[in-house]
Scaffold this motif. Sequence first.
Motif, mmCIF file in Angstrom:
data_model
loop_
_atom_site.group_PDB
_atom_site.id
_atom_site.type_symbol
_atom_site.label_atom_id
_atom_site.label_comp_id
_atom_site.label_asym_id
_atom_site.label_seq_id
_atom_site.Cartn_x
_atom_site.Cartn_y
_atom_site.Cartn_z
ATOM 1 N N THR A 120 -13.410 48.233 19.165
ATOM 2 C CA THR A 120 -14.057 48.151 20.736
ATOM 3 C C THR A 120 -14.529 49.741 20.954
ATOM 4 O OG1 THR A 120 -11.880 48.883 21.459
ATOM 5 C CG2 THR A 120 -12.233 46.454 21.345
ATOM 6 N N ARG A 202 -6.335 34.420 18.340
ATOM 7 C CA ARG A 202 -5.696 34.996 19.554
ATOM 8 C C ARG A 202 -6.370 34.134 20.735
ATOM 9 N NH1 ARG A 202 -7.339 37.145 24.015
ATOM 10 N NH2 ARG A 202 -6.039 38.420 25.311
ATOM 11 N N ASN A 213 -10.198 33.404 19.439
ATOM 12 C CA ASN A 213 -10.919 34.277 18.806
ATOM 13 C C ASN A 213 -10.343 34.258 17.412
ATOM 14 O OD1 ASN A 213 -12.818 35.167 20.669
ATOM 15 N ND2 ASN A 213 -11.280 36.504 21.710
ATOM 16 N N ILE A 215 -8.890 36.080 14.414
ATOM 17 C CA ILE A 215 -8.122 37.349 14.279
ATOM 18 C C ILE A 215 -7.906 37.701 12.612
ATOM 19 C CG2 ILE A 215 -6.170 38.786 14.510
ATOM 20 C CD1 ILE A 215 -7.786 38.528 17.044
ATOM 21 N N ARG A 263 -18.012 45.381 15.284
ATOM 22 C CA ARG A 263 -16.673 45.801 14.904
ATOM 23 C C ARG A 263 -17.040 46.983 13.650
ATOM 24 N NH1 ARG A 263 -13.828 43.566 18.977
ATOM 25 N NH2 ARG A 263 -13.894 41.362 18.899
ATOM 26 N N TYR A 276 -8.060 41.620 11.866
ATOM 27 C CA TYR A 276 -7.675 42.303 13.056
ATOM 28 C C TYR A 276 -6.355 42.329 13.340
ATOM 29 C CZ TYR A 276 -12.892 41.410 13.600
ATOM 30 O OH TYR A 276 -13.993 41.023 13.489
ATOM 31 N N SER A 279 -3.823 44.875 15.416
ATOM 32 C CA SER A 279 -4.763 45.729 16.062
ATOM 33 C C SER A 279 -4.960 45.851 17.589
ATOM 34 C CB SER A 279 -6.354 45.218 15.609
ATOM 35 O OG SER A 279 -6.553 44.288 16.364
ATOM 36 N N GLU A 280 -5.574 46.259 18.230
ATOM 37 C CA GLU A 280 -5.421 46.541 19.765
ATOM 38 C C GLU A 280 -5.901 45.070 20.447
ATOM 39 O OE1 GLU A 280 -9.654 48.666 20.295
ATOM 40 O OE2 GLU A 280 -8.437 48.509 18.450
ATOM 41 N N LEU A 281 -6.568 44.346 19.601
ATOM 42 C CA LEU A 281 -6.875 43.173 20.220
ATOM 43 C C LEU A 281 -5.804 42.376 20.343
ATOM 44 C CD1 LEU A 281 -10.172 42.079 18.089
ATOM 45 C CD2 LEU A 281 -10.027 43.382 20.097
ATOM 46 N N LEU A 286 -6.098 42.391 24.374
ATOM 47 C CA LEU A 286 -7.607 42.588 24.818
ATOM 48 C C LEU A 286 -8.495 41.554 24.424
ATOM 49 C CD1 LEU A 286 -8.387 46.346 23.815
ATOM 50 C CD2 LEU A 286 -7.371 45.529 25.840
ATOM 51 N N ASP A 287 -9.242 40.964 25.361
ATOM 52 C CA ASP A 287 -10.209 39.713 25.170
ATOM 53 C C ASP A 287 -11.236 40.431 25.003
ATOM 54 O OD1 ASP A 287 -11.041 37.202 24.999
ATOM 55 O OD2 ASP A 287 -11.082 36.988 27.252
ATOM 56 N N THR A 288 -11.868 40.818 23.878
ATOM 57 C CA THR A 288 -13.291 41.419 23.634
ATOM 58 C C THR A 288 -13.628 41.316 22.367
ATOM 59 O OG1 THR A 288 -14.531 43.520 23.980
ATOM 60 C CG2 THR A 288 -12.093 43.861 23.244
#
Length: 288
Positions: A120, A202, A213, A215, A263, A276, A279-281, A286-288
């Motif tokens: 991100t 996710r 998403n 992942i 990414r 991922y 990860s931070e997701l 996070l929804d990004t």
Amino acid sequence: MESQAPPVSDGLRPIPDGGLDEAIPVLRRGFPDRDRRFWERGFARLGAARRSGPLGYLLRSRGEDVGVLLTFRSERLGREGRTATVNLAGWYVAPGHRWQAPMMLRRVVTERETVFTDLTPSTSVERLNTALGFETCNEGRVVTFLPPWAALPSPSGAGVVGLNHPAAAQVAEGDLLERHEALGCVAAVLREGDRVSPLLFRVAPRMGIRHANLIYADSRQGVLANRAAIARFLVARGVLALTVDGDRADCPRGSLFRTGRCRFRKGGLDRDRIDYAFSELVLLDLDT
């Protein structure tokens, strides 16, 4: 007379276990839309998933913490043994100290035989990533509305099953799938004949529908080629749309390509693979 702790010297230092009170104020200055509870929840999820390595690093100048970089470390078991993966997340340097940002990142990403990801980045960080040897993993996203595909047969006879199915025991990444399922992800196994491969999604609401998403997958091309089987699995769980990071050339008929956030990855780049995990997701949700 009570002894006093020695002063913390300037420079880059790891965030110690239990050092949230030091890190969170800096994170909140960099991300004012995220409250303390957001970061406490993220660190708690990280603590449940983390097995080694520092939480991240703090940059100190003239006795004040002016920068922070979270490093979510995990391991992958591959053909050549275990490989460390470090996801760079939550990076911020105060405006008056941005000149130190390249040094900060350069010192963190020097480990050999380690894969680094930045999922991100801001536009300015994208340029810095490229200068430090990171490569882009995708051009955008492939979006598929799933209900029509759920009604179609799978051309290859493929199927998707949950972790309670006996086929899940054949997947080498079983521990990774189970730990992410405990974190709220949807874990599954794609079966194509005698071949099995892991899938992680996710799921979050977006534009009024539940959206998945991708992942983790061995092959994004394999996921897109088996949209019908994956659609049946996800639609049965109330998920109506699927997003897969990819290139415009990956987008098959019946799906929509959207340019979007790229990414970045340094080391071991395989553009067909999605990874991922941890990860931070996932950990920061996070929804990004």
